[in-house]
Design a protein around this motif. Structure first.
Motif, PDB file in Angstrom:
ATOM      1  N   VAL A  90     -68.623  14.509  -9.953  1.00  0.00           N
ATOM      2  CA  VAL A  90     -69.333  14.062  -8.750  1.00  0.00           C
ATOM      3  C   VAL A  90     -70.814  14.407  -8.847  1.00  0.00           C
ATOM      4  O   VAL A  90     -71.701  13.586  -8.564  1.00  0.00           O
ATOM      5  CB  VAL A  90     -68.703  14.690  -7.494  1.00  0.00           C
ATOM      6  CG1 VAL A  90     -69.580  14.435  -6.265  1.00  0.00           C
ATOM      7  CG2 VAL A  90     -67.302  14.132  -7.273  1.00  0.00           C
ATOM      8  N   GLU A  93     -72.713  12.351 -11.679  1.00  0.00           N
ATOM      9  CA  GLU A  93     -73.051  10.983 -11.277  1.00  0.00           C
ATOM     10  C   GLU A  93     -74.241  10.971 -10.329  1.00  0.00           C
ATOM     11  O   GLU A  93     -75.139  10.126 -10.435  1.00  0.00           O
ATOM     12  CB  GLU A  93     -71.855  10.306 -10.608  1.00  0.00           C
ATOM     13  CG  GLU A  93     -72.167   8.867 -10.212  1.00  0.00           C
ATOM     14  CD  GLU A  93     -70.963   8.139  -9.655  1.00  0.00           C
ATOM     15  OE1 GLU A  93     -70.413   7.286 -10.377  1.00  0.00           O
ATOM     16  OE2 GLU A  93     -70.591   8.421  -8.497  1.00  0.00           O
ATOM     17  N   LYS A  98     -75.403   6.466 -11.306  1.00  0.00           N
ATOM     18  CA  LYS A  98     -74.134   5.758 -11.335  1.00  0.00           C
ATOM     19  C   LYS A  98     -73.947   5.108 -12.695  1.00  0.00           C
ATOM     20  O   LYS A  98     -74.872   4.532 -13.253  1.00  0.00           O
ATOM     21  CB  LYS A  98     -74.089   4.704 -10.235  1.00  0.00           C
ATOM     22  CG  LYS A  98     -72.731   4.048 -10.073  1.00  0.00           C
ATOM     23  CD  LYS A  98     -72.708   3.108  -8.877  1.00  0.00           C
ATOM     24  CE  LYS A  98     -71.324   2.487  -8.706  1.00  0.00           C
ATOM     25  NZ  LYS A  98     -71.265   1.578  -7.536  1.00  0.00           N
ATOM     26  N   GLY A  99     -72.725   5.215 -13.222  1.00  0.00           N
ATOM     27  CA  GLY A  99     -72.455   4.639 -14.529  1.00  0.00           C
ATOM     28  C   GLY A  99     -72.687   5.593 -15.679  1.00  0.00           C
ATOM     29  O   GLY A  99     -72.523   5.216 -16.834  1.00  0.00           O
ATOM     30  N   PRO A 102     -67.316   8.373 -15.739  1.00  0.00           N
ATOM     31  CA  PRO A 102     -66.313   7.487 -15.146  1.00  0.00           C
ATOM     32  C   PRO A 102     -66.268   7.640 -13.628  1.00  0.00           C
ATOM     33  O   PRO A 102     -66.416   8.746 -13.101  1.00  0.00           O
ATOM     34  CB  PRO A 102     -64.991   7.965 -15.771  1.00  0.00           C
ATOM     35  CG  PRO A 102     -65.375   8.820 -16.928  1.00  0.00           C
ATOM     36  CD  PRO A 102     -66.715   9.382 -16.628  1.00  0.00           C
ATOM     37  N   ALA A 103     -66.040   6.539 -12.917  1.00  0.00           N
ATOM     38  CA  ALA A 103     -65.904   6.594 -11.466  1.00  0.00           C
ATOM     39  C   ALA A 103     -64.579   7.257 -11.095  1.00  0.00           C
ATOM     40  O   ALA A 103     -63.545   6.986 -11.701  1.00  0.00           O
ATOM     41  CB  ALA A 103     -65.957   5.180 -10.882  1.00  0.00           C
ATOM     42  N   LEU A 105     -61.451   7.749  -8.694  1.00  0.00           N
ATOM     43  CA  LEU A 105     -60.696   6.942  -7.743  1.00  0.00           C
ATOM     44  C   LEU A 105     -59.799   7.791  -6.849  1.00  0.00           C
ATOM     45  O   LEU A 105     -59.505   7.405  -5.719  1.00  0.00           O
ATOM     46  CB  LEU A 105     -59.846   5.913  -8.504  1.00  0.00           C
ATOM     47  CG  LEU A 105     -60.610   5.031  -9.497  1.00  0.00           C
ATOM     48  CD1 LEU A 105     -59.652   4.122 -10.246  1.00  0.00           C
ATOM     49  CD2 LEU A 105     -61.676   4.218  -8.777  1.00  0.00           C
ATOM     50  N   MET A 116     -59.145   8.051 -12.540  1.00  0.00           N
ATOM     51  CA  MET A 116     -60.513   7.573 -12.717  1.00  0.00           C
ATOM     52  C   MET A 116     -60.543   6.205 -13.386  1.00  0.00           C
ATOM     53  O   MET A 116     -59.522   5.709 -13.878  1.00  0.00           O
ATOM     54  CB  MET A 116     -61.327   8.591 -13.525  1.00  0.00           C
ATOM     55  CG  MET A 116     -60.857   8.816 -14.939  1.00  0.00           C
ATOM     56  SD  MET A 116     -61.720  10.218 -15.744  1.00  0.00           S
ATOM     57  CE  MET A 116     -60.742  11.598 -15.138  1.00  0.00           C
ATOM     58  N   GLU A 117     -61.718   5.662 -13.365  1.00  0.00           N
ATOM     59  CA  GLU A 117     -61.971   4.368 -13.997  1.00  0.00           C
ATOM     60  C   GLU A 117     -61.524   4.374 -15.463  1.00  0.00           C
ATOM     61  O   GLU A 117     -61.784   5.329 -16.190  1.00  0.00           O
ATOM     62  CB  GLU A 117     -63.476   4.113 -13.903  1.00  0.00           C
ATOM     63  CG  GLU A 117     -64.017   2.939 -14.654  1.00  0.00           C
ATOM     64  CD  GLU A 117     -65.532   2.906 -14.643  1.00  0.00           C
ATOM     65  OE1 GLU A 117     -66.081   1.872 -15.070  1.00  0.00           O
ATOM     66  OE2 GLU A 117     -66.171   3.891 -14.202  1.00  0.00           O
ATOM     67  N   ARG A 250     -70.934   6.730 -21.623  1.00  0.00           N
ATOM     68  CA  ARG A 250     -70.383   7.533 -20.532  1.00  0.00           C
ATOM     69  C   ARG A 250     -69.995   8.910 -21.047  1.00  0.00           C
ATOM     70  O   ARG A 250     -69.444   9.043 -22.141  1.00  0.00           O
ATOM     71  CB  ARG A 250     -69.131   6.876 -19.945  1.00  0.00           C
ATOM     72  CG  ARG A 250     -69.305   5.460 -19.468  1.00  0.00           C
ATOM     73  CD  ARG A 250     -70.138   5.329 -18.197  1.00  0.00           C
ATOM     74  NE  ARG A 250     -70.077   3.966 -17.717  1.00  0.00           N
ATOM     75  CZ  ARG A 250     -69.278   3.539 -16.739  1.00  0.00           C
ATOM     76  NH1 ARG A 250     -68.477   4.412 -16.125  1.00  0.00           N
ATOM     77  NH2 ARG A 250     -69.279   2.275 -16.366  1.00  0.00           N
TER      78      ARG A 250
END
Length: 423
Positions: A90, A93, A98-99, A102-103, A105, A116-117, A250
């Motif tokens: 968190v 990022e 952003k990017g 990984p995002a 979820l 995660m993404e 990433r």
């Protein structure tokens, strides 16, 4: 063990039933749990990792285990490390953009899992380098990542209260810090039980373990690691913790995150590129890797150059924390004084990163957790030659770090060692 009583490790068979009710997953995968396809892909030292594919898309599910997977239940670890990984992702990022990671979820602290993404068609950077491929963006992307996360997570940028609250949160990541403190700084330099190395290295290993200057320097670096809580670190930043395509980079797996010296992340990162450099002759079955070696040294130069430039930009534009206050410099029309302070900070960071890079090379060859750069060289004699070069390189930059003045000087040393012109 009682506090882990409700914890249950996932399997390929149980994952759909246990996670199928989560709306977030249904939104990404589809509501028909029977159509989910699950495969385990984790090949790391600590965790379970699954790729889950459904009608609508794919996600990654990562779950901590209450022990070191590489060793087994004889080495217990707290499940809370997933908590630190989640909070580190968190913050990374927010600080790097952003990017950059990984995002996230979904996070379940009790079950120590993060959804995660799914990064695709991304490949682990280490695998790309072993294969001789040259991702074009990594110097720029990684230089920016380390500069932004390290600067913005420090007292140079954060308010004193904000950073101290954050420091307290990550200070509980004790067990993973203990792994680093022992496996990186101490175990490689004596006959620790879990150590292993290529047998042909025995004479050089004995030499290094008898090297008083090296051992003192390694312990000075351990002291710095343990005592200097400058910024939030990734804590395990190497080419196996980075996923790439030609267009995207990433950073993953920050479960070792804690507050420590800025130079640690940078040194660990650069060391893994130098190790890749020394490993290339062991992967030359398909032809010369000379161009690959040049690319790796150029990447090291690029990462350090981008890091310095971005760190300097942030110093001039985002230095809003308690350290090197603008009220002492710019607000008194003394921009030159701020630049002098910046030069000193970068100078100290440079010397320390060389030390951390040196001991990282040693622990990846002599300790418990090796890397695939060398391990995938099947010919043991060739592997030993490659590893010996990296060991000598690591010793030199760790012990002589205060007399090395530029990245070009380090790369020139690497080239000399690779050619056999240094002993």
């Amino acid at each position: 063990m009682a506090k882990n009583a409700s914890f249950e490790a996932l399997t390929v068979e149980t994952l759909p039933a246990r996670l199928g009710a989560l709306e977030t997953l249904a939104g990404h995968l589809g509501k028909d749990v029977s159509a989910w396809r699950v495969r385990e892909v984790g090949d790391g030292n600590l965790n379970l990792v699954f790729i889950v594919e459904g009608e609508k898309g794919s996600v990654v599910v990562k779950q901590a285990l209450p022990y070191v997977r590489l060793v087994g239940e004889s080495w217990p670890l707290p499940l809370k490390r997933s908590f630190f990984e989640y909070h580190a992702l968190v913050r990374q990022e927010a600080r790097a953009g952003k990017g950059s990671v990984p995002a996230i979820l979904h996070f379940d602290e009790a079950q120590a899992l993060i959804v995660m993404e799914f990064l695709t068609p991304h490949i682990i950077l280490r695998k790309e380098l072993i294969a001789g491929r040259q991702p074009p963006r990594i110097a720029e992307d990684l230089g920016l990542f380390v500069a932004r996360t390290l600067f913005r997570g420090s007292d140079l940028h954060m308010t004193a209260r904000e950073r101290k609250v954050d420091l307290a949160l990550f200070a509980d990541n004790v067990e993973l810090c203990d792994i680093t403190e022992n496996l990186v700084f101490t175990d490689p330099y004596f006959e620790a039980t879990l150590n292993r190395h290529t047998p042909a290295l025995d004479p050089l290993v004995a030499e290094l373990r008898a090297d008083r200057d090296l051992k003192v320097e390694a312990q000075r670096l351990k002291h710095l690691f343990a005592a200097n809580a400058e910024t939030l670190l990734h804590g395990d930043l190497h080419t196996g913790s980075i996923m790439v395509t030609d267009a995207d980079t990433r950073v993953i797996d920050p479960e070792f995150a804690f507050y420590g010296p800025m130079a640690f992340d940078v040194g660990m990162l650069l060391s893994n590129f130098w190790m890749s450099y020394f490993s290339q002759s062991g992967h030359e079955q398909g032809g010369s890797r000379e161009a690959m070696r040049a690319y790796l040294l150029e990447t090291v130069t690029g990462i350090w150059s981008v890091f310095r430039a971005e760190f300097s930009r942030l110093w001039r534009t985002e230095r809003t924390g308690m350290l090197y206050a603008r009220s002492l410099f710019e607000d008194r029309s003394d921009a030159l004084g701020a630049e002098q302070a910046l030069d000193r900070v970068l100078h100290d960071l440079w010397q320390d990163l060389l030390g951390f890079a040196g001991v990282e090379a040693h622990r990846r060859i002599l300790g418990l957790a090796h890397n695939a750069d060398f391990e995938t060289i099947e010919n043991e004699a060739k592997r030993a030659v490659c590893e010996a070069k990296a060991l000598r390189f690591g010793r030199h930059i760790a012990v002589n770090r205060r007399t090395i003045h530029s990245i070009e000087e380090v790369n020139a040393l690497a080239a000399l060692i690779e050619k056999g012109a240094y002993s």
